[in-house]
Motif scaffolding. Structure first.
Motif, PDB file in Angstrom:
ATOM      1  N   ASP A   1      53.691   1.765  49.435  1.00 36.57           N
ATOM      2  CA  ASP A   1      52.402   1.740  48.744  1.00 36.57           C
ATOM      3  C   ASP A   1      52.158   0.469  47.937  1.00 36.57           C
ATOM      4  O   ASP A   1      51.076   0.286  47.373  1.00 36.57           O
ATOM      5  CB  ASP A   1      52.298   2.949  47.797  1.00 36.57           C
ATOM      6  N   THR A   2      53.175  -0.402  47.843  1.00 33.72           N
ATOM      7  CA  THR A   2      53.040  -1.619  47.040  1.00 33.72           C
ATOM      8  C   THR A   2      53.019  -2.840  47.955  1.00 33.72           C
ATOM      9  O   THR A   2      54.015  -3.168  48.600  1.00 33.72           O
ATOM     10  CB  THR A   2      54.207  -1.746  46.041  1.00 33.72           C
TER      11      THR A   2
ATOM     12  N   GLU B   1      60.886   8.698  46.368  1.00 30.86           N
ATOM     13  CA  GLU B   1      60.086   7.875  45.451  1.00 30.86           C
ATOM     14  C   GLU B   1      60.211   6.389  45.784  1.00 30.86           C
ATOM     15  O   GLU B   1      59.203   5.666  45.821  1.00 30.86           O
ATOM     16  CB  GLU B   1      60.531   8.124  44.008  1.00 30.86           C
ATOM     17  N   ALA B   2      61.424   5.931  46.042  1.00 31.73           N
ATOM     18  CA  ALA B   2      61.633   4.514  46.349  1.00 31.73           C
ATOM     19  C   ALA B   2      60.938   4.131  47.654  1.00 31.73           C
ATOM     20  O   ALA B   2      60.316   3.060  47.756  1.00 31.73           O
ATOM     21  CB  ALA B   2      63.126   4.214  46.430  1.00 31.73           C
TER      22      ALA B   2
ATOM     23  N   TYR C   1      55.804  -5.907  48.390  1.00 36.69           N
ATOM     24  CA  TYR C   1      57.057  -5.833  49.156  1.00 36.69           C
ATOM     25  C   TYR C   1      56.858  -6.344  50.582  1.00 36.69           C
ATOM     26  O   TYR C   1      57.663  -7.125  51.100  1.00 36.69           O
ATOM     27  CB  TYR C   1      57.591  -4.396  49.175  1.00 36.69           C
TER      28      TYR C   1
ATOM     29  N   THR D   1      57.238   3.943  47.120  1.00 34.99           N
ATOM     30  CA  THR D   1      56.908   2.759  46.312  1.00 34.99           C
ATOM     31  C   THR D   1      56.822   1.518  47.195  1.00 34.99           C
ATOM     32  O   THR D   1      55.900   0.706  47.075  1.00 34.99           O
ATOM     33  CB  THR D   1      57.960   2.554  45.208  1.00 34.99           C
TER      34      THR D   1
END
Length: 370
Positions: free
Chosen positions: A333-334, A326-327, A337, A330
């Motif tokens: 996909d973000t 999950e991390a 960052y 994230t």
């Protein structure tokens, strides 16, 4: 032409900053030689510098996993090693350098140089906030202090404390301490940002040094990425046999492959929070998932700083495969960052930490001669 003698130790990420600064000095026509553990010979000689092995050093096995108490005992023995101190002083007397540059972890050598009245610099290869903060309070430093070789005790006589860290990331650098502590910037050999591929590619590296539970953490990471829409390159280093790991089809496992060859084509890096690997990744503009492997080292602080800067996330080494997956997704996909890592990367590349470090050492020698 001036002569520089670097004293180092086989502790992984502590060596690259010294090598990069040494290379800059040699490019300016100076003579550079290193003292270190025999295993460091090839890396030093590859830069063109001369290498002198320690003859009286206590044994050091950084790639062998040890129980916690034996690990602390080994680090204390190496850091306060009187044999290394004698070897450094002997070499400095045999062929006197214009300046002696000693790794900040070699308390014994720093103390010996001060006792002999030699001109020396302490090279700090991580955040000064860690070295002068949590590190001073851990069992190794407390025991070293009882020997008269605590971190602050051995730095008092240094002509300069050269911090090879970005002052904007280093919590201590933000206050721009005065005195003999100077920030050169992170020493990285990166000249351009990475070009992430269309299909995400992640580099996984948990240090060349052995840490407790490292193979298990690596396997948990491999299991976590098995069903993710990404490609993964894993470098285990000499501490972990790739044969102990079971890799899914989207993962390539190598004992060694230069990160300078992999990072330019990556989307993100999953690392342990070692300063050298972290700064190289950020210099490429790569966001990071950091899984600190040792609570007494700088890794937790570095992970926290990267997360606070918006350039990555931090997980504990006991995190589940689901949490890791999950991390990682994230981060990928973000966009924020990658944007934060990219801004840090521009600053690190522009600062030229290795060149700045070399200029500071040159200036110290010139002032002494004057």
């Amino acid at each position: 032409m001036s002569t520089f003698l670097f004293a180092t130790l086989d502790a992984g990420g502590n060596l690259p900053p010294a090598l990069l600064i040494g290379a800059e000095l040699m490019r300016s026509g100076h003579s550079v030689r290193f003292m270190g553990h025999p295993a460091q010979s090839d890396a030093v000689r590859a830069t063109g510098a001369d290498f002198v092995p320690y003859r009286s050093a206590v044994p050091m096995t950084p790639t062998v996993e040890l129980p916690a108490l034996r690990d602390i005992t080994m680090m204390l023995s190496v850091f306060t090693d009187a044999g290394i101190g004698r070897d450094v002083v002997t070499e400095a007397r045999r062929d006197p350098p214009d300046l002696l540059v000693i790794d900040c972890l070699l308390f014994g050598a720093l103390g010996a140089a001060a006792k002999e009245g030699l001109a020396y610099v302490s090279l700090v290869h991580s955040f000064y906030a860690f070295f002068d903060g949590p590190f001073r309070r851990n069992p190794i430093s407390v025991l070293a202090r009882l020997k008269g070789l605590g971190p602050r005790q051995v730095l008092e006589g240094a002509d300069l404390v050269l911090v090879c860290a970005d002052p904007d990331l280093d919590p201590a650098g933000r206050s721009r301490r005065s005195g003999n502590v100077v920030w050169a910037g992170a020493a990285v050999d990166v000249t351009a940002p990475a070009t992430p591929p269309a299909h995400p590619h992640v580099l996984v590296s948990l240090s060349t040094t052995a840490f407790p539970g490292q193979p298990e953490v690596l396997q948990r990471i491999l299991d976590a990425v098995a069903d993710l829409p990404i490609d993964v390159t894993v470098t285990t280093g000499p501490a972990v046999d790739p044969g102990r790991l079971s890799a899914p089809p989207n993962v390539a496992v190598h004992r060694y492959i230069p990160h300078t060859e992999v990072m330019p084509h990556c989307s993100a890096v999953l690392g342990h929070g070692g300063h050298a690997t972290t700064m190289r990744a950020l210099a490429h503009g790569l966001p990071m998932l950091i899984v600190p492997m040792h609570p007494m080292l700088d890794q937790p602080m570095i992970g926290k700083v990267v997360q606070e800067a918006g350039a990555g996330l931090v997980l504990g080494r006991r995190s589940s495969g689901a949490q890791i997956a999950e991390a990682l997704m994230t981060i990928l996909d973000t966009d924020s960052y990658a944007a934060a890592a990219g801004a840090i990367g521009e600053r690190l590349r522009a600062a030229g930490g290795a060149r700045t470090g070399a200029l500071l050492l040159e200036g110290l020698v010139e002032r002494a001669a004057a």
